[in-house]
Design a protein around this motif. Structure first.
Motif, PDB file in Angstrom:
ATOM      1  N   LEU A   8       0.834  -1.204   0.000  1.00 43.15           N
ATOM      2  CA  LEU A   8       0.000   0.000   0.000  1.00 43.15           C
ATOM      3  C   LEU A   8       0.866   1.250   0.000  1.00 43.15           C
ATOM      4  O   LEU A   8       0.530   2.253  -0.647  1.00 43.15           O
ATOM      5  N   VAL A  12       0.624   4.396  -2.602  1.00 45.37           N
ATOM      6  CA  VAL A  12       0.383   5.761  -2.126  1.00 45.37           C
ATOM      7  C   VAL A  12       1.466   6.705  -2.637  1.00 45.37           C
ATOM      8  O   VAL A  12       1.183   7.823  -3.104  1.00 45.37           O
ATOM      9  N   ALA A  16       0.880   9.837  -5.148  1.00 43.23           N
ATOM     10  CA  ALA A  16       1.280  11.175  -4.704  1.00 43.23           C
ATOM     11  C   ALA A  16       2.237  11.815  -5.706  1.00 43.23           C
ATOM     12  O   ALA A  16       2.153  13.019  -5.997  1.00 43.23           O
TER      13      ALA A  16
END
Length: 308
Positions: A8, A12, A16
């Motif tokens: 994860l 992320v 981003a």
């Protein structure tokens, strides 16, 4: 082969990077393109980034020179980088970066329309259909606003073809992304990215030679600001963000990945307004809100279907 269940944290970080870095590239393209001609800039940016990525892949011992990796990447690079990003570079000679970012925010709408394998699901959803209609309303609103300015007294006539190219850029970007997702067989995201950037960059070369950009540019007059912007585009916009984007297409749905369109225009608007003194009209804000609202509506319908 890529790990289909990445951590994860990696997902992320990748999102981003795509969200923030790509939002900033509109600003840095504007800083560079007024001193470095557009085709030449595209060639330098993507070929340099592609060769750096290629060297890194070779150093890691990855299999790079395989036909099944190269051919799909050539077409993907052409659609994504030469047409999709090339149109953005060319348009920013005539249109503020804020407007360019807002105009291309419609890309997720084209993801839905061009993803033929998902038509049955998409067009059976009333939320998706309504979202598409609203989104096109936003695009028309933005075009109407810009075309009105063009034909006003003293309007820049070069802006009209630039606007049409931005529409083509959104369509081509979505088509190239879907082709990459469904047709790239084997090979790591890094290898695919390296080939895509290399071929995409080489596609700029004929236009640069035809336009005489190599002989017309005075290299000694290019400012540190322009060179710094180009370096940022190579390292962050291409190597970091584009690599993250290609990887995300392999491990997440195209609809999820297309959510970068929520954040990119906002970042671009903030940079353009605060650092380049660009102006955002009320109509442009309304158009952006309408488009992003339609994209949100489309994606919410998909997310509801994915919840058991």
């Amino acid at each position: 082969m890529e790990n289909k269940k990445p951590s994860l944290l990696l997902v992320v970080i990748a999102f981003a990077t795509v969200y923030v870095v790509w939002g900033s590239t509109y600003f840095f393209i504007q800083r560079a393109v007024h001193e470095i001609p557009p085709f030449l800039m595209g060639f330098i940016r993507f070929v340099t980034a592609g060769l750096i990525m290629m060297g890194w892949c070779v150093a890691r011992g990855e299999k790079v020179f395989k036909r099944e990796y190269i051919l799909p990447s050539a077409l993907t690079g052409f659609l994504l980088l030469f047409i999709g990003n090339g149109a953005v570079i060319w348009a920013e000679q005539y249109i503020p970066s804020v407007v360019v970012a807002i105009m291309v925010s419609s890309s997720p709408i084209w993801f839905v329309l061009l993803d033929k394998s998902k038509w049955y699901i998409n067009f059976n959803s009333m939320s998706t259909v309504i979202g598409l209609i609203i989104g096109f309303g936003g695009v028309i609103l933005l075009f109407w606003d810009q075309v009105s300015e063009i034909f006003a007294a003293g309007g820049d006539q070069n802006r009209l073809p630039a606007l049409l190219l931005l529409l083509l850029a959104s369509i081509s970007w979505s088509a190239g992304s879907l082709y990459s997702k469904y047709k790239s067989k084997g090979g790591s995201a890094a290898v695919n990215t390296a080939w895509q950037m290399t071929f995409g960059g080489l596609a700029f070369l004929p236009g640069s030679l035809i336009q005489g950009e190599w002989t017309s540019i005075a290299w000694s007059t290019v400012s540190i600001e322009a060179w710094s912007s180009l370096v940022y585009l190579i390292l962050m916009g291409s190597i970091a963000a584009f690599s993250a984007y290609v990887w995300l297409l392999q491990v997440r749905t195209a609809t999820q990945v297309s959510t970068y369109a929520y954040v990119n225009p906002v970042i671009a608007v903030l940079l353009g307004v605060f650092f380049a003194n660009e102006h955002v009209s009320f109509i442009q804000i309304i158009g952006l809100t309408v488009i992003l609202g339609s994209v949100l509506l489309i994606n919410l319908a998909k997310y509801r279907k994915s919840i058991p």
